[in-house]
Each structure stands twice: as structure tokens, then as C-alpha cells.
Design a protein around this motif. Sequence first.
Motif, PDB file in Angstrom:
ATOM      1  N   GLY A  58       0.787  -1.224   0.000  1.00 28.83           N
ATOM      2  CA  GLY A  58       0.000   0.000   0.000  1.00 28.83           C
ATOM      3  C   GLY A  58       0.821   1.277   0.000  1.00 28.83           C
ATOM      4  N   GLY A  59       0.093   2.378  -0.023  1.00 28.20           N
ATOM      5  CA  GLY A  59       0.702   3.702   0.038  1.00 28.20           C
ATOM      6  C   GLY A  59       0.616   4.463  -1.267  1.00 28.20           C
ATOM      7  N   SER A  60       0.719   3.744  -2.398  1.00 28.41           N
ATOM      8  CA  SER A  60       0.763   4.470  -3.664  1.00 28.41           C
ATOM      9  C   SER A  60      -0.430   4.196  -4.549  1.00 28.41           C
ATOM     10  N   GLY A  61      -1.533   3.864  -3.975  1.00 32.46           N
ATOM     11  CA  GLY A  61      -2.734   3.622  -4.770  1.00 32.46           C
ATOM     12  C   GLY A  61      -3.244   2.226  -4.523  1.00 32.46           C
TER      13      GLY A  61
END
Lengths: 70, 436
Positions: A58-61
Motif C-alpha cells: 500500500g501507500g501508492s494507490g
Amino acid sequence: MKYVAALVFLVALQGCATAPVEPWDKDLLSEEKMTFGSDAIQKSYEQHTYFSKEATSGGSGFSGGGCGCN
Amino acid sequence: MQLKPKTIKKIKSSLALATTVLLTGVSQGHAQDTQIADAPPPSATKWTGAIANLYYSETDRVTAIEPVINLNAEFSGERKWSNKLVVDTLTGASHNGAVMSRNPQTFTSPSGSSNYTIAPGNVTLDPTFKDTRIALSSSWSQPLGENYEWSVGGNGSKEYDFTSLSVNSSISKNLNNKNTKLSLGVSGEFDSINPVGGAPVGLATMSPTKPTLGTTESKQVFDLLLGWTQVMSRSWIVQLNYNLGHSSGYMNDPYKFTSEVVAPGAGNAGDPTGTYFYDKRPDSRTKHALFIDSKYHLGGWGIVGTSYRYFFDDWGVTSHTADISYHVPISSRWYVEPSFRYYIQNKADFYRYFQVQGQSLPQEMSSDYRLGDMTAMTIGLEFGRKLDSYGKEISFRAQLYTQQGDSSPSEAYGFLTSQDLYPKLTAVIGQVIYKF
């Protein structure tokens, strides 16, 4: 503590921004490689690989569906 | 020569109109290398997409081949429909969680119908690992009024022992003359897990007749994503994201277990006893990821991309991921892009290398190497060639991925000290992408 640090970082980042960039000055920014998401296939390969081999995701979309990666 | 305010205003409005066609990226998330004279009429549907393949191969372990087909339709009014089909074939051998030993070890395969033996001093890999996964995803995005954009998407994937369905939606707002974009997204994923041989009861001992929970388990994953994209200057754009995720349900890995080893003091202290406990994790997980991405244009010298992610969850895992890439045009058509990624992870609270015989079992326990203390590095090199001025491009990338942990942790004693308790993982990755 982590949330305070994140908030301070956010505020500091906004302070770094210069005056708004006018549309006619966005020649460099309009290049494909200057956009987030231009390398979507590459990113999805990387996300799948690292999701299968590490404990972080996770984290970037949105990753776009899970896998039973064993 | 000083320009008068009225003249500046006239120039401003003319240029704003002319550059509307070139404006992309910040608001749309995709840019096109367009030439105004040759651009198709605005009302025609524009088809773009990609065909790609990934080859991933670990030394002595898993090999994966993953072809992808992507097809996008861009309609008038900046409405976009994106579709992707992924096929993922996996073969090889996967680490089963047991410690290495100076003696041969025999394990029951997940189905319970056969055994496999690992020779002394060899990494404990389950050779029955094999799977094929098919995934389909589709999404729609469109403007909503003058400053908003909205998207909705769905994904489905199926493999031999796992089925997943998910939906997602996001809304974003452009501000500050399209120099700022704020976005909010949510997604929900529903998984159905049907392990080979049934899902073993966590912490039960490995045997051909292992107790199982039932043949089908389920898991739900919910994610929230907050994003802020900011144009910092003519050459620099930054994105900051916060991702909150919550999973619950069947979280164990049904194919991994922890070795029981002889207690200290015995003549064969540290040797596996022949008993293995199935993986048992908490039945929920809440995770947080803070991610920052930056792209900086160096004019004719290329583009530097850097990103950093900080992750932590309620399993005790924390990690840092840093990434850098340097996109360099080496002619009007060719480019080269070296990249480097560094990853460091602290283990989950319930991760352990082994269980000492005679000690009481914890409530949760896993020896899945992916939950351990580790560092990983990826170095990569990509070559690409533009095939025309409308985004048609072919690229090739080769990467080397290495992952290592503590081979001699302080917990090791007796014969465990002569074994590698976190064997290094090395993988070569090849990727080809054709964009049209």
C-alpha cells in the motif's frame, strides 16, 4: 507521535511550494514521465512482486485485488 | 522591455487557450505526447493500451511468468474506461518456514497425500508449489463539474486456492489553477481461501491427517487512501499519500509452519524434533502507510524520480522503503533508466525462527520469512524506445532483487548456530512492455 510528525511534514511541504505555476509554464510537467501513474503496468508488477515477498503493502494507490501469494 | 498589465493579460488568455491541449498529468494522472497539428478530432474515441510480460525467477525457488494486456478507451469529455487482464503462472519451490538442519527432514505435502524430504544443510523448500492466477480489472473515470474527477473500479482474481473480488472508488478535486489535486479513495476486497488439503488449525502439528478449520475460509480488506499532488515548480511535482488498511478473517498462511527444536542442555540441542506447528496469526490487521513521491525534471538532462514510504501496523511490523530512478533520454527516441530500491523491515511481534521443545506455545506464531527482520535491495536498468509521437513505446527492464535477514540470530543455540536461519533470497526479473 507519528501522526504529529506527519502533520508537521505536511505543513513544511506546503511551505516549500512556490507561486502557482501558470498553464504556459507546464511544458516540462506535461511530459508523460513527469506524471504519477504514467508507468502503471510497471508499478503493478512491482506491487505484486513486493506484496508477495515482503510484509508491507500500500501507500501508492489501490493494488487492484489480492492474491493468495505463498 | 517592460510589459504593461493589459498586454500581459492578453498574452495570458491566448497562451492559456493554446496550452489547454497540452495540459495533462497533474489533473488527469496521464500525459500524452501530442502534436496539435496531428491530434485526432476531440470527439473521436482514443484507444491506448499495453501488452507486457514479466519474468521473475528466484535462485532454486519460485519462478513466475506474468503476461498483462491493458486496453483503455478515452471518450469525449475526458471520460476514460480502463481494462486489464493478468495471467500469473507460478512454479518452483517455496520456503515452508522450517529451520535448516544437519539431519534430513521429511515434511507432509499440503494435500496430505505425499511427503518430501529435505537433505541435510538444504533450505527447507516445498517443491509442490504451483499455481496459476487470472485477474481482470476494469475502471471508469470522468470529470464531475469543473474541478472534480470521479472514478470507480472493480477487480476479480482466481487461482487454485484463492478467489478475490474488490471494488474501489475515488474522488479528486483540482485547486489552485490545477497546481494542487486532493483525492480520497476507498476500496473493499472480499477473499475466499480454499487451501489444498483444507485450512489447518493454527498451531496444530503437521501430519497427513491434520485438523482443519473447514475447506473454505474468508478474508475482508478495506482501504482508505488520501492523496495530495502538488506542483512545486515548473520542474518539480510531488505527491503525498496516506493509506489506512484493515484486514480481518483468515490471515494465516496454510502452507507454512514452525519447527520444534530440542531444548538447550541436551546432547542434540537445537536439532528439529520432527514436530512442526502450523502458522497462526491474529485474525485482523490494521496498517498505515505514509508515502511521498517526487519527480524532478532536469531539462535536457532527464528526470529524477524519488520516493519514500513509511509503514507500520498492529502486528509490530515497521518498514522503510526508498526508491530512486533516473530517466535519461539518450537520443530523440531512446532512453535509459537506472533505478535502485532499498527496503528494511522489522519483524512481526509473533515471528519466530523456531519453537523450543517443552516451552508453552504462544497464542500466535509464524516462521514465514516475509514477516521477519530483513533488508532487500533492487537494482534495475531499463531501456526504452519511442516508436512514434503519440505514446507508442517499447521498453525492456532487467532487475536483480536480493533479500536477506539475520542468519545467526541471538536466539540460536546448540546445532542451530551452525545453520543459516534466514537463507538469502535472490531473484532476477525481466520485463518487457509495449505501449500503444
